[in-house]
Design a protein around this motif. Structure first.
Motif, PDB file in Angstrom:
ATOM      1  N   GLN B   2       0.824  -1.200   0.000  1.00  0.00           N
ATOM      2  CA  GLN B   2       0.000   0.000   0.000  1.00  0.00           C
ATOM      3  C   GLN B   2       0.866   1.261   0.000  1.00  0.00           C
ATOM      4  OE1 GLN B   2      -2.482   0.009   3.454  1.00  0.00           O
ATOM      5  NE2 GLN B   2      -3.564   1.838   2.757  1.00  0.00           N
ATOM      6  N   ARG B   3       0.396   2.290  -0.658  1.00  0.00           N
ATOM      7  CA  ARG B   3       1.115   3.565  -0.697  1.00  0.00           C
ATOM      8  C   ARG B   3       1.023   4.266   0.666  1.00  0.00           C
ATOM      9  NH1 ARG B   3       4.703   6.069  -3.526  1.00  0.00           N
ATOM     10  NH2 ARG B   3       3.709   6.379  -5.546  1.00  0.00           N
ATOM     11  N   LYS B   4       2.158   4.434   1.306  1.00  0.00           N
ATOM     12  CA  LYS B   4       2.248   5.235   2.525  1.00  0.00           C
ATOM     13  C   LYS B   4       3.413   6.182   2.327  1.00  0.00           C
ATOM     14  CE  LYS B   4       0.560   2.368   6.354  1.00  0.00           C
ATOM     15  NZ  LYS B   4       0.884   1.969   7.737  1.00  0.00           N
ATOM     16  N   ALA B   5       3.368   7.343   2.940  1.00  0.00           N
ATOM     17  CA  ALA B   5       4.399   8.347   2.692  1.00  0.00           C
ATOM     18  C   ALA B   5       5.548   8.264   3.696  1.00  0.00           C
ATOM     19  CB  ALA B   5       3.794   9.738   2.726  1.00  0.00           C
ATOM     20  N   ILE B   6       6.675   8.828   3.283  1.00  0.00           N
ATOM     21  CA  ILE B   6       7.792   9.099   4.194  1.00  0.00           C
ATOM     22  C   ILE B   6       7.563  10.505   4.742  1.00  0.00           C
ATOM     23  CG2 ILE B   6      10.275   9.552   4.310  1.00  0.00           C
ATOM     24  CD1 ILE B   6      10.582   7.590   1.924  1.00  0.00           C
ATOM     25  N   GLY B   7       7.565  10.653   6.062  1.00  0.00           N
ATOM     26  CA  GLY B   7       7.416  11.973   6.670  1.00  0.00           C
ATOM     27  C   GLY B   7       8.780  12.633   6.833  1.00  0.00           C
ATOM     28  N   VAL B   8       8.854  13.909   6.512  1.00  0.00           N
ATOM     29  CA  VAL B   8      10.108  14.655   6.654  1.00  0.00           C
ATOM     30  C   VAL B   8       9.815  15.927   7.453  1.00  0.00           C
ATOM     31  CG1 VAL B   8      12.025  15.787   5.447  1.00  0.00           C
ATOM     32  CG2 VAL B   8      10.865  13.839   4.391  1.00  0.00           C
ATOM     33  N   ILE B   9      10.522  16.127   8.562  1.00  0.00           N
ATOM     34  CA  ILE B   9      10.309  17.350   9.342  1.00  0.00           C
ATOM     35  C   ILE B   9      11.608  18.152   9.422  1.00  0.00           C
ATOM     36  CG2 ILE B   9       8.403  16.493  10.754  1.00  0.00           C
ATOM     37  CD1 ILE B   9      10.432  15.936  13.006  1.00  0.00           C
ATOM     38  N   ASP B  10      11.432  19.481   9.437  1.00  0.00           N
ATOM     39  CA  ASP B  10      12.587  20.368   9.589  1.00  0.00           C
ATOM     40  C   ASP B  10      12.125  21.650  10.260  1.00  0.00           C
ATOM     41  OD1 ASP B  10      15.267  21.333   9.233  1.00  0.00           O
ATOM     42  OD2 ASP B  10      14.497  22.633   7.667  1.00  0.00           O
ATOM     43  N   SER B  11      13.099  22.398  10.770  1.00  0.00           N
ATOM     44  CA  SER B  11      12.780  23.688  11.380  1.00  0.00           C
ATOM     45  C   SER B  11      12.362  24.714  10.327  1.00  0.00           C
ATOM     46  CB  SER B  11      14.007  24.216  12.119  1.00  0.00           C
ATOM     47  OG  SER B  11      15.059  24.417  11.205  1.00  0.00           O
ATOM     48  N   GLY B  12      12.634  24.444   9.042  1.00  0.00           N
ATOM     49  CA  GLY B  12      12.268  25.429   8.019  1.00  0.00           C
ATOM     50  C   GLY B  12      12.439  24.847   6.634  1.00  0.00           C
ATOM     51  N   VAL B  13      13.231  25.528   5.807  1.00  0.00           N
ATOM     52  CA  VAL B  13      13.415  25.076   4.429  1.00  0.00           C
ATOM     53  C   VAL B  13      14.638  24.167   4.248  1.00  0.00           C
ATOM     54  CG1 VAL B  13      12.270  27.106   3.424  1.00  0.00           C
ATOM     55  CG2 VAL B  13      14.751  27.149   3.797  1.00  0.00           C
ATOM     56  N   GLY B  14      15.501  24.089   5.261  1.00  0.00           N
ATOM     57  CA  GLY B  14      16.748  23.324   5.118  1.00  0.00           C
ATOM     58  C   GLY B  14      16.498  21.872   4.766  1.00  0.00           C
ATOM     59  N   GLY B  15      15.470  21.294   5.339  1.00  0.00           N
ATOM     60  CA  GLY B  15      15.157  19.893   5.083  1.00  0.00           C
ATOM     61  C   GLY B  15      14.793  19.618   3.636  1.00  0.00           C
ATOM     62  N   LEU B  16      14.532  20.690   2.873  1.00  0.00           N
ATOM     63  CA  LEU B  16      14.256  20.497   1.438  1.00  0.00           C
ATOM     64  C   LEU B  16      15.462  19.895   0.728  1.00  0.00           C
ATOM     65  CD1 LEU B  16      12.356  23.834   0.591  1.00  0.00           C
ATOM     66  CD2 LEU B  16      11.373  21.538   0.849  1.00  0.00           C
ATOM     67  N   ARG B  24      15.127  12.207  -5.568  1.00  0.00           N
ATOM     68  CA  ARG B  24      16.045  11.791  -6.637  1.00  0.00           C
ATOM     69  C   ARG B  24      16.454  10.326  -6.468  1.00  0.00           C
ATOM     70  NH1 ARG B  24      21.389  11.575  -8.138  1.00  0.00           N
ATOM     71  NH2 ARG B  24      22.147  11.843  -6.028  1.00  0.00           N
ATOM     72  N   GLN B  25      16.807   9.931  -5.239  1.00  0.00           N
ATOM     73  CA  GLN B  25      17.310   8.571  -5.023  1.00  0.00           C
ATOM     74  C   GLN B  25      16.195   7.545  -4.836  1.00  0.00           C
ATOM     75  OE1 GLN B  25      20.639   8.185  -2.238  1.00  0.00           O
ATOM     76  NE2 GLN B  25      21.105  10.353  -2.489  1.00  0.00           N
ATOM     77  N   LEU B  26      15.000   8.013  -4.491  1.00  0.00           N
ATOM     78  CA  LEU B  26      13.856   7.106  -4.289  1.00  0.00           C
ATOM     79  C   LEU B  26      12.637   7.668  -5.034  1.00  0.00           C
ATOM     80  CD1 LEU B  26      14.381   6.546  -0.457  1.00  0.00           C
ATOM     81  CD2 LEU B  26      14.522   4.742  -2.181  1.00  0.00           C
ATOM     82  N   PRO B  27      12.711   7.677  -6.380  1.00  0.00           N
ATOM     83  CA  PRO B  27      11.682   8.400  -7.142  1.00  0.00           C
ATOM     84  C   PRO B  27      10.275   7.811  -7.032  1.00  0.00           C
ATOM     85  CG  PRO B  27      13.148   7.191  -8.609  1.00  0.00           C
ATOM     86  CD  PRO B  27      13.748   7.095  -7.238  1.00  0.00           C
ATOM     87  N   ASN B  28      10.127   6.587  -6.524  1.00  0.00           N
ATOM     88  CA  ASN B  28       8.784   6.013  -6.365  1.00  0.00           C
ATOM     89  C   ASN B  28       8.134   6.383  -5.044  1.00  0.00           C
ATOM     90  OD1 ASN B  28       9.183   4.620  -8.761  1.00  0.00           O
ATOM     91  ND2 ASN B  28      10.031   2.828  -7.705  1.00  0.00           N
ATOM     92  N   GLU B  29       8.926   6.908  -4.115  1.00  0.00           N
ATOM     93  CA  GLU B  29       8.390   7.127  -2.761  1.00  0.00           C
ATOM     94  C   GLU B  29       7.707   8.495  -2.644  1.00  0.00           C
ATOM     95  OE1 GLU B  29       8.223   4.858  -0.528  1.00  0.00           O
ATOM     96  OE2 GLU B  29       9.536   3.379  -1.490  1.00  0.00           O
ATOM     97  N   GLN B  30       6.673   8.539  -1.835  1.00  0.00           N
ATOM     98  CA  GLN B  30       5.893   9.763  -1.626  1.00  0.00           C
ATOM     99  C   GLN B  30       6.332  10.434  -0.328  1.00  0.00           C
ATOM    100  OE1 GLN B  30       1.890   9.508  -2.783  1.00  0.00           O
ATOM    101  NE2 GLN B  30       1.142  10.487  -0.919  1.00  0.00           N
ATOM    102  N   LEU B  31       6.446  11.759  -0.370  1.00  0.00           N
ATOM    103  CA  LEU B  31       6.884  12.515   0.807  1.00  0.00           C
ATOM    104  C   LEU B  31       5.785  13.413   1.349  1.00  0.00           C
ATOM    105  CD1 LEU B  31      10.371  13.902  -0.318  1.00  0.00           C
ATOM    106  CD2 LEU B  31       9.813  11.647   0.608  1.00  0.00           C
ATOM    107  N   ILE B  32       5.760  13.537   2.664  1.00  0.00           N
ATOM    108  CA  ILE B  32       4.991  14.613   3.296  1.00  0.00           C
ATOM    109  C   ILE B  32       5.992  15.423   4.111  1.00  0.00           C
ATOM    110  CG2 ILE B  32       3.101  15.250   4.827  1.00  0.00           C
ATOM    111  CD1 ILE B  32       1.793  12.575   4.227  1.00  0.00           C
ATOM    112  N   TYR B  33       6.167  16.676   3.721  1.00  0.00           N
ATOM    113  CA  TYR B  33       7.191  17.535   4.318  1.00  0.00           C
ATOM    114  C   TYR B  33       6.529  18.579   5.198  1.00  0.00           C
ATOM    115  CZ  TYR B  33      11.254  20.655   4.563  1.00  0.00           C
ATOM    116  OH  TYR B  33      12.301  21.406   4.998  1.00  0.00           O
ATOM    117  N   LEU B  34       7.096  18.763   6.386  1.00  0.00           N
ATOM    118  CA  LEU B  34       6.583  19.806   7.276  1.00  0.00           C
ATOM    119  C   LEU B  34       7.747  20.656   7.783  1.00  0.00           C
ATOM    120  CD1 LEU B  34       4.561  21.236   9.106  1.00  0.00           C
ATOM    121  CD2 LEU B  34       4.542  19.226  10.582  1.00  0.00           C
ATOM    122  N   GLY B  35       7.724  21.936   7.434  1.00  0.00           N
ATOM    123  CA  GLY B  35       8.779  22.859   7.869  1.00  0.00           C
ATOM    124  C   GLY B  35       8.203  23.881   8.846  1.00  0.00           C
ATOM    125  N   ASP B  36       8.853  23.959  10.026  1.00  0.00           N
ATOM    126  CA  ASP B  36       8.344  24.862  11.070  1.00  0.00           C
ATOM    127  C   ASP B  36       8.962  26.261  10.891  1.00  0.00           C
ATOM    128  OD1 ASP B  36       7.053  25.794  13.292  1.00  0.00           O
ATOM    129  OD2 ASP B  36       8.322  24.724  14.749  1.00  0.00           O
TER     130      ASP B  36
END
Lengths: 267, 267
Positions: B2-16, B24-36
């Protein structure tokens, strides 16, 4: 935690390239190495033979209570990794996935070359590993059956070695466009300088050994198996074949002589 | 699976910078990004604040049923990684260990520099990670507090950026002998070209983003969480701060505009 060793198996001396990187990147960890030099090379053998010989090595090391197993042979990884990962209770790391992941990391044009034994190349193991992550990658595979016997004989320099490398790599060089080349056999880093020279400095060469050691480091940390005591590791090396031949390559490859090397019979 | 996302958290834009490498390295994977972004930078904040804010981000993403969490912020990794790994049922990957392992792989003289926020440097997190593997490594740490606000404002080129980089790195350049420099903050790869130029081409610069993406790839495979379906991933980006500022940096960093970007309130 209690001192337990990392087990490393290979068809011969090639896995020493992985062992050296494990010793360099994880200097606290203890290794038990087993090279099936007597029956090397595995490349031209049947799938059934490779599976049988690999299990014999694995069972030998399991009796020494290892905490993690490295299958430091591409041919054995191609044919047995999934089975070993399912059957064993300890983590099992092969050399194909680390090489594939490292190549994906460095390749910019997504055209990746792989050289290896006949067994590894015909198994398409690298293509499967690369495409399992990114289907858009173009993979160019080439079997180089002359390399393993040459390395096992300790011929790592000179005219014959250069000529063999040149002739073997010709089809890959002619079919250009790759920006990354995976050394899909743990023997090949011993002649990496010749391969790099023949392919040109622009090609990024990936050595399984370095990459596998790094992934072992991650899995040890992830599974909380890293050794954090103070006593120095006492590595052990075993070979099913000729001690002198093994020692000759080991002494070229390591900076200091192997302290503990014993012959062993497995079946 | 099943499609589930990788969660990515950062204090801002750096985690981009980590997100781009994951894409780029995992083009099939879905991301949910949250920048504080609203409460960025985390570097000068207290340990308690960083822990509180990080848990707020984590709880927000857990409600979206992620399969793996990447803490793409060095300061948050330094203060919360162990706790998150103990408490969460999904794998949690920080950015410090991957950078440390990559540095150990490439350094030849075992003298490694680390630059980061005040929080990261004073936590000694990199020194602990490096010494946890090899006590003989010499680590030179330097806090560069000017870099994060500069990058968050999108100042990535020009005289001011160059001058700031030069002044900040001066103590590390004077105290030479390192052969490897870890960018111990996910904002820094956005000014990698300036850092590399200032330190000289001989220094090997390690970017957490590339290394973390590779370790995520291994852990997904190891835990059998890799997505192997055919549908294309639909990434989602959320920021607690200004949308325009976030988009500006994202558009510089990614090759194509972000499709889905929403503001979010967390507490």
């Amino acid at each position: 935690m209690q001192r337990k060793a990392i087990g490393v198996i290979d068809s011969g001396v090639g896995g020493l390239t992985v062992a050296r990187e494990l010793m360099r990147q994880l200097p606290n960890e203890q290794l038990i190495y087993l090279g099936d030099t007597k029956r090397c090379p595995y490349g031209p053998r049947t799938r059934e033979e490779v599976i049988e010989f690999t299990w014999q090595m694995v069972n030998h090391l399991l009796r020494k209570d290892i905490k993690l197993l490295v299958v430091a042979c591409n041919t054995a990884t191609a044919f047995t990794l999934e089975e070993l990962q399912e059957e064993l209770e300890i983590p099992v790391i092969g050399v194909i996935q680390p090489g594939a992941r490292a190549a994906i990391k460095v390749s910019q044009n997504k055209r990746i070359g792989v050289i290896g034994t006949e067994g590894t190349i015909s198994s398409q193991a690298y293509t499967k590993a690369l495409h399992g992550i990114d289907k858009s990658i173009v993979v160019k595979g080439l079997a180089c059956p002359a390399f393993v016997p040459m390395v096992e004989d300790g011929i790592l320099e000179g005219g014959l070695a250069e000529e063999t490398v040149k002739n073997s790599l010709h089809p890959l060089k002619a079919n250009n466009g790759i920006d990354t080349l995976i050394l899909g056999c743990t023997h090949y880093p011993l002649i990496r300088h010749l391969i790099q020279k023949e392919m040109g400095e622009k090609i990024q060469v990936i050595c399984s050994g370095e990459e596998t050691a790094r992934e072992v480091s991650l899995i040890l940390a992830y599974q909380k198996l890293t050794f954090n005591g103070d006593d120095k590791p006492q590595h052990e090396f075993y070979t099913t074949g000729d001690l002198e031949k093994f020692e000759k390559v080991a002494n070229i490859w390591f900076e200091e002589p192997i302290e503990y090397l014993k012959p062993v019979i497995i079946d």
